[in-house]
Design an enzyme around this catalytic site. Structure first.
Site, PDB file in Angstrom:
ATOM      1  N   GLY A  45       0.846  -1.185   0.051  1.00  0.00           N
ATOM      2  CA  GLY A  45       0.086  -0.035  -0.002  1.00  0.00           C
ATOM      3  C   GLY A  45       0.949   1.213   0.042  1.00  0.00           C
ATOM      4  O   GLY A  45       1.950   1.139   0.602  1.00  0.00           O
ATOM      5  N   GLN A  50       2.877   9.901   1.451  1.00  0.00           N
ATOM      6  CA  GLN A  50       4.384   9.055   1.662  1.00  0.00           C
ATOM      7  C   GLN A  50       5.040   9.357   0.274  1.00  0.00           C
ATOM      8  O   GLN A  50       6.149   9.034   0.294  1.00  0.00           O
ATOM      9  CB  GLN A  50       4.072   7.662   1.661  1.00  0.00           C
ATOM     10  CG  GLN A  50       3.511   7.120   2.936  1.00  0.00           C
ATOM     11  CD  GLN A  50       3.164   5.767   2.890  1.00  0.00           C
ATOM     12  OE1 GLN A  50       2.300   5.219   2.328  1.00  0.00           O
ATOM     13  NE2 GLN A  50       4.012   4.903   3.603  1.00  0.00           N
ATOM     14  N   CYS A  95       5.959   0.042   7.699  1.00  0.00           N
ATOM     15  CA  CYS A  95       5.535   1.133   7.000  1.00  0.00           C
ATOM     16  C   CYS A  95       6.751   1.344   6.209  1.00  0.00           C
ATOM     17  O   CYS A  95       7.997   1.602   6.635  1.00  0.00           O
ATOM     18  CB  CYS A  95       4.944   2.243   7.791  1.00  0.00           C
ATOM     19  SG  CYS A  95       4.552   3.629   6.923  1.00  0.00           S
ATOM     20  N   LEU A  96       6.362   1.752   4.906  1.00  0.00           N
ATOM     21  CA  LEU A  96       7.638   2.159   3.893  1.00  0.00           C
ATOM     22  C   LEU A  96       8.325   3.521   4.714  1.00  0.00           C
ATOM     23  O   LEU A  96       9.211   3.887   4.127  1.00  0.00           O
ATOM     24  CB  LEU A  96       7.143   2.433   2.291  1.00  0.00           C
ATOM     25  CG  LEU A  96       6.654   1.032   1.841  1.00  0.00           C
ATOM     26  CD1 LEU A  96       6.169   1.369   0.537  1.00  0.00           C
ATOM     27  CD2 LEU A  96       7.901   0.230   1.959  1.00  0.00           C
ATOM     28  N   HIS A 137      -4.603   0.916   7.321  1.00  0.00           N
ATOM     29  CA  HIS A 137      -3.110   1.632   7.636  1.00  0.00           C
ATOM     30  C   HIS A 137      -3.135   2.763   6.325  1.00  0.00           C
ATOM     31  O   HIS A 137      -2.594   3.878   6.839  1.00  0.00           O
ATOM     32  CB  HIS A 137      -2.122   0.533   7.301  1.00  0.00           C
ATOM     33  CG  HIS A 137      -0.744   0.878   7.321  1.00  0.00           C
ATOM     34  ND1 HIS A 137      -0.028   0.606   8.553  1.00  0.00           N
ATOM     35  CD2 HIS A 137       0.000   1.820   6.424  1.00  0.00           C
ATOM     36  CE1 HIS A 137       1.177   1.319   8.292  1.00  0.00           C
ATOM     37  NE2 HIS A 137       1.283   1.687   7.144  1.00  0.00           N
ATOM     38  N   GLU A 138      -3.599   2.725   5.315  1.00  0.00           N
ATOM     39  CA  GLU A 138      -3.391   3.442   4.118  1.00  0.00           C
ATOM     40  C   GLU A 138      -3.995   4.693   4.313  1.00  0.00           C
ATOM     41  O   GLU A 138      -3.912   5.884   4.422  1.00  0.00           O
ATOM     42  CB  GLU A 138      -3.490   3.072   3.017  1.00  0.00           C
ATOM     43  CG  GLU A 138      -2.323   1.928   2.443  1.00  0.00           C
ATOM     44  CD  GLU A 138      -0.861   2.414   2.677  1.00  0.00           C
ATOM     45  OE1 GLU A 138      -0.722   3.584   2.478  1.00  0.00           O
ATOM     46  OE2 GLU A 138      -0.331   1.341   3.003  1.00  0.00           O
ATOM     47  N   HIS A 141      -3.022   7.494   6.822  1.00  0.00           N
ATOM     48  CA  HIS A 141      -1.736   8.080   6.234  1.00  0.00           C
ATOM     49  C   HIS A 141      -2.529   9.428   5.825  1.00  0.00           C
ATOM     50  O   HIS A 141      -1.975  10.634   6.095  1.00  0.00           O
ATOM     51  CB  HIS A 141      -0.946   7.562   5.042  1.00  0.00           C
ATOM     52  CG  HIS A 141       0.124   6.873   5.437  1.00  0.00           C
ATOM     53  ND1 HIS A 141       0.977   7.204   6.124  1.00  0.00           N
ATOM     54  CD2 HIS A 141       0.474   5.288   5.481  1.00  0.00           C
ATOM     55  CE1 HIS A 141       2.152   6.229   6.312  1.00  0.00           C
ATOM     56  NE2 HIS A 141       1.630   5.173   5.688  1.00  0.00           N
TER      57      HIS A 141
END
Length: 183
Positions: A45, A50, A95-96, A137-138, A141
């Site tokens: 995702g 991000q 997480c990235l 999760h996304e 963000h």
């Protein structure tokens, strides 16, 4: 185009993102770039904040995480979680934007979400399990919330040095990052 991933400490990650006005940008091209960026970083995702864009959009593809999610490749524009239900369950998230750190996060097992796809078609859909978790999760963000915000004060204090190092770009990744405190 592959964007660098914005990492922990950048203000864009803590800001509530703005709705996208239809026709204001090429969401199909941006979605293609976001998928390319996500795959290059081995993610499942990626939210627009991000990549430094404070807009309400994210992409997901759960297949690398679970074979049963092979048809779970989607673009979410201006999403709104309408309902969360079921038992909260723990799952180790990463997480990235916070490379090298993973922790158990408790989330409700089911969601109902309304969103637009890249063709500006509106959908209201129900998800559960891993698919719901990826979306939650996304979605966090675009609300300015990181998975580390769910951790206890003690756990956050234990991670403080690692988080500061990420902000300085002092972390190993297989993808390009944009660190707010890199000198």
């Amino acid at each position: 185009m592959i964007y660098p991933i914005v990492v922990y400490g950048d203000p864009v990650l803590k800001k509530q993102a703005e709705d996208i006005e239809q026709g204001s940008l090429d969401v199909k091209a941006l979605a293609a770039d976001m998928f390319e960026t996500m795959y290059a970083a081995s993610g499942v995702g990626l939210a627009a904040p991000q990549i430094g864009k404070s807009i309400r959009m994210f992409v997901v593809d759960g297949e690398p995480m679970d074979e049963e999610l092979k048809d779970f490749k989607k673009v979410f524009i201006n999403p709104e979680i309408l309902e969360e239900s079921g038992e909260d369950w723990a799952f180790e998230e990463g997480c990235l934007s916070i490379p090298g750190i993973r922790a158990d996060v408790y989330r409700p097992e089911q969601i109902r979400i309304r969103y637009y796809d890249a063709d500006w078609q509106e959908h209201t859909e129900d998800y559960d399990g891993i698919a719901a978790r990826i979306i939650q999760h996304e979605y966090d963000h675009i609300e300015g919330v990181l998975f580390t915000d769910y951790l206890s004060g003690l756990k956050k204090r234990l991670l403080q040095t690692k988080l500061q190092n990420i902000s300085k770009g002092q972390v190993r990744t297989d993808y390009r990052i944009q660190a707010p405190l890199r000198k």
